[in-house]
Design a protein around this motif. Structure first.
Motif, PDB file in Angstrom:
ATOM      1  N   PRO A  35       0.803  -1.339   0.211  1.00 39.58           N
ATOM      2  CA  PRO A  35      -0.293   0.278  -0.074  1.00 39.58           C
ATOM      3  C   PRO A  35       0.776   0.957  -0.089  1.00 39.58           C
ATOM      4  CG  PRO A  35      -0.705  -1.736   1.480  1.00 39.58           C
ATOM      5  CD  PRO A  35       0.554  -2.215   0.808  1.00 39.58           C
ATOM      6  N   SER A  36       0.502   1.729  -0.816  1.00 42.64           N
ATOM      7  CA  SER A  36       1.660   3.559  -0.595  1.00 42.64           C
ATOM      8  C   SER A  36       0.804   4.894  -1.490  1.00 42.64           C
ATOM      9  CB  SER A  36       2.467   3.091  -2.178  1.00 42.64           C
ATOM     10  OG  SER A  36       3.063   4.176  -1.913  1.00 42.64           O
ATOM     11  N   TYR A  37       1.284   5.603  -2.298  1.00 43.73           N
ATOM     12  CA  TYR A  37       0.453   6.870  -1.815  1.00 43.73           C
ATOM     13  C   TYR A  37       1.115   7.745  -3.224  1.00 43.73           C
ATOM     14  CZ  TYR A  37       4.856   8.637   0.215  1.00 43.73           C
ATOM     15  OH  TYR A  37       6.662   9.166  -0.273  1.00 43.73           O
ATOM     16  N   GLY A  38       0.135   9.037  -3.064  1.00 46.86           N
ATOM     17  CA  GLY A  38       0.621  10.050  -4.270  1.00 46.86           C
ATOM     18  C   GLY A  38      -0.113  10.467  -3.966  1.00 46.86           C
ATOM     19  N   SER A  39       0.307  11.823  -4.816  1.00 46.74           N
ATOM     20  CA  SER A  39      -0.632  13.625  -5.230  1.00 46.74           C
ATOM     21  C   SER A  39      -1.502  13.438  -6.908  1.00 46.74           C
ATOM     22  CB  SER A  39      -0.185  14.304  -5.215  1.00 46.74           C
ATOM     23  OG  SER A  39       1.062  14.152  -6.408  1.00 46.74           O
ATOM     24  N   THR A  40      -2.463  14.202  -6.788  1.00 43.37           N
ATOM     25  CA  THR A  40      -2.855  14.416  -8.165  1.00 43.37           C
ATOM     26  C   THR A  40      -1.289  13.805  -9.699  1.00 43.37           C
ATOM     27  OG1 THR A  40      -3.896  16.255  -7.461  1.00 43.37           O
ATOM     28  CG2 THR A  40      -5.197  15.112  -7.479  1.00 43.37           C
ATOM     29  N   SER A  41      -0.776  14.607  -9.230  1.00 41.13           N
ATOM     30  CA  SER A  41       0.466  14.106 -10.749  1.00 41.13           C
ATOM     31  C   SER A  41       1.212  13.690 -10.409  1.00 41.13           C
ATOM     32  CB  SER A  41       1.064  16.026 -10.314  1.00 41.13           C
ATOM     33  OG  SER A  41       1.673  15.999  -9.126  1.00 41.13           O
ATOM     34  N   TRP A  42       1.672  12.678  -9.801  1.00 46.22           N
ATOM     35  CA  TRP A  42       2.509  11.487  -9.268  1.00 46.22           C
ATOM     36  C   TRP A  42       2.027  10.611  -8.302  1.00 46.22           C
ATOM     37  CZ3 TRP A  42       4.483  10.454  -3.921  1.00 46.22           C
ATOM     38  CH2 TRP A  42       4.359  11.821  -3.455  1.00 46.22           C
ATOM     39  N   VAL A  43       2.858   9.135  -8.110  1.00 51.61           N
ATOM     40  CA  VAL A  43       2.690   7.838  -7.493  1.00 51.61           C
ATOM     41  C   VAL A  43       3.762   7.799  -7.392  1.00 51.61           C
ATOM     42  CG1 VAL A  43       0.217   7.770  -8.223  1.00 51.61           C
ATOM     43  CG2 VAL A  43       1.941   6.931  -9.503  1.00 51.61           C
ATOM     44  N   ARG A  44       3.921   7.039  -5.852  1.00 54.09           N
ATOM     45  CA  ARG A  44       5.033   5.879  -5.719  1.00 54.09           C
ATOM     46  C   ARG A  44       4.495   4.816  -5.753  1.00 54.09           C
ATOM     47  NH1 ARG A  44       9.696   7.142  -2.690  1.00 54.09           N
ATOM     48  NH2 ARG A  44       9.677   9.699  -2.791  1.00 54.09           N
ATOM     49  N   VAL A  45       5.334   4.082  -6.464  1.00 54.84           N
ATOM     50  CA  VAL A  45       4.194   2.839  -6.497  1.00 54.84           C
ATOM     51  C   VAL A  45       5.721   1.690  -5.653  1.00 54.84           C
ATOM     52  CG1 VAL A  45       4.661   0.759  -7.787  1.00 54.84           C
ATOM     53  CG2 VAL A  45       3.703   2.818  -8.441  1.00 54.84           C
ATOM     54  N   ARG A  46       5.536   1.544  -4.711  1.00 55.25           N
ATOM     55  CA  ARG A  46       5.900   0.499  -4.050  1.00 55.25           C
ATOM     56  C   ARG A  46       5.773  -1.262  -3.849  1.00 55.25           C
ATOM     57  NH1 ARG A  46       7.575   4.036   0.342  1.00 55.25           N
ATOM     58  NH2 ARG A  46       9.261   4.584   0.701  1.00 55.25           N
ATOM     59  N   ALA A  47       6.089  -1.911  -4.750  1.00 57.40           N
ATOM     60  CA  ALA A  47       6.689  -4.127  -4.229  1.00 57.40           C
ATOM     61  C   ALA A  47       8.082  -4.464  -4.592  1.00 57.40           C
ATOM     62  CB  ALA A  47       6.164  -3.997  -5.782  1.00 57.40           C
ATOM     63  N   ARG A  48       8.175  -5.030  -4.307  1.00 55.46           N
ATOM     64  CA  ARG A  48       9.117  -6.700  -4.526  1.00 55.46           C
ATOM     65  C   ARG A  48       8.567  -8.029  -5.260  1.00 55.46           C
ATOM     66  NH1 ARG A  48      12.600  -8.899   0.674  1.00 55.46           N
ATOM     67  NH2 ARG A  48      14.585  -8.811  -0.372  1.00 55.46           N
ATOM     68  N   VAL A  49       9.949  -8.362  -5.835  1.00 50.10           N
ATOM     69  CA  VAL A  49       9.267  -9.139  -7.322  1.00 50.10           C
ATOM     70  C   VAL A  49      10.216 -10.643  -6.209  1.00 50.10           C
ATOM     71  CG1 VAL A  49      10.125 -10.266  -8.875  1.00 50.10           C
ATOM     72  CG2 VAL A  49       8.829  -8.408  -8.856  1.00 50.10           C
ATOM     73  N   LEU A  50       9.758 -11.636  -6.185  1.00 56.13           N
ATOM     74  CA  LEU A  50      10.432 -12.659  -5.789  1.00 56.13           C
ATOM     75  C   LEU A  50      10.422 -14.185  -6.526  1.00 56.13           C
ATOM     76  CD1 LEU A  50       9.112 -11.799  -1.839  1.00 56.13           C
ATOM     77  CD2 LEU A  50      11.324 -11.585  -2.229  1.00 56.13           C
ATOM     78  N   LEU A  51      11.578 -14.609  -6.970  1.00 58.29           N
ATOM     79  CA  LEU A  51      10.897 -15.839  -7.530  1.00 58.29           C
ATOM     80  C   LEU A  51      10.430 -17.186  -6.158  1.00 58.29           C
ATOM     81  CD1 LEU A  51      14.438 -16.704  -9.269  1.00 58.29           C
ATOM     82  CD2 LEU A  51      12.690 -16.231 -10.448  1.00 58.29           C
ATOM     83  N   GLY A  52       9.109 -17.927  -6.661  1.00 63.28           N
ATOM     84  CA  GLY A  52       8.717 -19.351  -6.124  1.00 63.28           C
ATOM     85  C   GLY A  52       7.928 -19.601  -6.720  1.00 63.28           C
ATOM     86  N   ASP A  53       7.602 -20.560  -6.329  1.00 63.95           N
ATOM     87  CA  ASP A  53       6.340 -22.049  -7.014  1.00 63.95           C
ATOM     88  C   ASP A  53       5.537 -21.046  -7.719  1.00 63.95           C
ATOM     89  OD1 ASP A  53       5.440 -24.371  -6.978  1.00 63.95           O
ATOM     90  OD2 ASP A  53       6.149 -25.471  -5.886  1.00 63.95           O
ATOM     91  N   PRO A  54       5.889 -21.470  -9.552  1.00 66.69           N
ATOM     92  CA  PRO A  54       3.842 -21.119  -9.391  1.00 66.69           C
ATOM     93  C   PRO A  54       2.789 -21.693  -9.325  1.00 66.69           C
ATOM     94  CG  PRO A  54       5.204 -22.542 -11.267  1.00 66.69           C
ATOM     95  CD  PRO A  54       6.023 -22.191  -9.962  1.00 66.69           C
ATOM     96  N   LEU A  55       2.716 -22.780  -8.295  1.00 67.49           N
ATOM     97  CA  LEU A  55       1.954 -23.374  -7.958  1.00 67.49           C
ATOM     98  C   LEU A  55       1.080 -22.833  -6.397  1.00 67.49           C
ATOM     99  CD1 LEU A  55       1.952 -26.672  -9.208  1.00 67.49           C
ATOM    100  CD2 LEU A  55       0.580 -24.933 -10.060  1.00 67.49           C
ATOM    101  N   ALA A  56       2.316 -22.281  -6.036  1.00 67.61           N
ATOM    102  CA  ALA A  56       2.456 -21.361  -4.703  1.00 67.61           C
ATOM    103  C   ALA A  56       1.269 -20.288  -4.116  1.00 67.61           C
ATOM    104  CB  ALA A  56       3.774 -21.725  -3.300  1.00 67.61           C
ATOM    105  N   PRO A  57       0.826 -19.717  -2.765  1.00 72.72           N
ATOM    106  CA  PRO A  57       0.360 -18.526  -2.582  1.00 72.72           C
ATOM    107  C   PRO A  57       1.770 -17.703  -2.893  1.00 72.72           C
ATOM    108  CG  PRO A  57       0.164 -20.556  -1.096  1.00 72.72           C
ATOM    109  CD  PRO A  57       1.411 -21.143  -1.668  1.00 72.72           C
ATOM    110  N   GLY A  58       0.736 -16.568  -3.458  1.00 73.22           N
ATOM    111  CA  GLY A  58       1.420 -15.700  -3.581  1.00 73.22           C
ATOM    112  C   GLY A  58       2.195 -14.924  -2.439  1.00 73.22           C
ATOM    113  N   PRO A  59       3.425 -14.157  -2.358  1.00 74.35           N
ATOM    114  CA  PRO A  59       4.088 -13.225  -1.895  1.00 74.35           C
ATOM    115  C   PRO A  59       3.565 -13.298  -0.296  1.00 74.35           C
ATOM    116  CG  PRO A  59       5.404 -13.233  -3.886  1.00 74.35           C
ATOM    117  CD  PRO A  59       4.312 -13.468  -3.537  1.00 74.35           C
TER     118      PRO A  59
END
Length: 342
Positions: A35-59
């Motif tokens: 969950p992140s934030y922004g203004s009406t002219s920009w947003v801050r996107v926060r996330a992480r990419v992890l390697l995982g089993d395609p059949l397992a639940p997501g992070p």
């Protein structure tokens, strides 16, 4: 090369080997959006990419509780596509050495709760990234610590914190009484920003979000950190993380004044005092939860607040902001209401 630089370089080499090995085993890039934030002219996107089993639940899902959320393989250099809900591409960014995305994207969005979609080639597609777009009319934001402020954690005591996070069920975690009602009152105006600022690791983001929902705390942007070598130090400084993030928020939203909420178990009063001095006039109020004698012993080894916490409170009280303290949210709400803040 310093020892810290050597450790960071070694970590990078190990991660590269792990990424290659897991890729050969059929693992795919999985996205944890924060969950992140922004203004009406920009947003801050926060996330992480992890390697995982395609059949397992997501992070961070409810099916990956406790210790399983600490066993991750970050994916540095991964391309992450940011899209509108209709699928239109906005931007493509890359993860850093820890697999993180922290990208400020120029974007025109209406104020309110918005959702963007994140995808990574060969991996997760259209993962929802919640964004709170603050209105140009917003004049207040609430910034809250988490551990022992809204959530009873005994965080500085390692074996108790480890037991809480690694073993205990999420539903057994205890909320500090009255805090949910206080925060709901402070954010009753939909234009008010809500930020949860903690030294906790990003691995706990999913569990924290579910805890907030369960106990009735308002949704807000998570401002967590990551452990481990930085290239200049063996471990990130939690105190610097909080101090720098507060200044960043103040500079990103120059029209906002802040209600800062924390506890007296460690450094919150001193961090808030330093911020008040660094950005004069930007602090509307400070509310400090007073820990019990037992909690203080767990937090700092003494039954009373540390000298730095007491000095921080004294410095705050000499300033212009409203400063209150109390043992729980009910008492803090009464005192903030008497001061005209709530």
């Amino acid at each position: 090369m310093s020892f810290a630089e050597w450790v960071a370089s070694t970590e990078d080499r190990v991660v590269a080997r792990v990424v290659r090995h897991l890729g050969q085993q059929g693992y795919i890039p999985r996205i944890a959006a924060y969950p992140s934030y922004g203004s009406t002219s920009w947003v801050r996107v926060r996330a992480r990419v992890l390697l995982g089993d395609p059949l397992a639940p997501g992070p961070g899902s409810t099916a990956r509780r406790g210790w399983r959320n600490l066993i991750t393989a970050e994916y540095p250099g991964a391309e992450v596509e940011i899209r509108y809900p209709d699928g239109t591409l906005i931007d493509i960014v890359r993860t850093d050495r820890g697999g993180y995305v922290d990208a400020v994207v120029p974007l025109a969005l209406d104020p309110g709760r918005r959702t963007l979609l994140l995808s990574v080639p060969g991996g997760d597609q259209d993962v929802e990234a919640p964004i709170h777009v603050l209105s140009p009319d917003a004049r207040r934001a609430v910034v809250s610590d988490i551990d022992d402020t809204v959530l009873v954690t005994y965080m500085p005591r390692p074996w108790v914190a480890a037991w809480n996070f690694l073993v205990r069920s999420e539903t057994s975690r205890q909320a500090v009484p009255g805090m949910a009602d206080l925060y709901q009152a402070l954010t009753a105006d939909q234009d008010t920003g809500m930020f949860y600022l903690s030294n906790g690791a990003w691995n706990t983001a999913g569990a924290l979000g579910r805890f907030f929902t369960r106990v009735g705390l308002p949704a807000g942007a998570l401002l967590l950190t990551d452990f481990g070598p930085t290239g200049t130090a063996l471990f990130r400084s939690g105190r610097e993380h909080k101090a720098n993030t507060l200044v960043q928020l103040a500079d990103e939203f120059p029209d906002l004044r802040f209600v800062l909420i924390g506890d007296d178990g460690q450094h919150d009063p001193e961090i808030y005092r330093a911020f008040d001095e660094a950005r004069p006039g930007r602090v509307e109020a400070v509310a400090i939860r007073q820990l019990s004698a037992v909690e203080q012993v767990v937090a700092s080894g003494t039954p009373v607040p540390l000298p730095i916490a007491r000095e921080g409170m004294a410095g705050l009280e000499r300033g212009d902001a409203v400063v209150v303290s109390g043992e729980n949210g009910t008492v803090l709400a009464e005192r903030l209401r008497a001061a005209g803040v709530v």
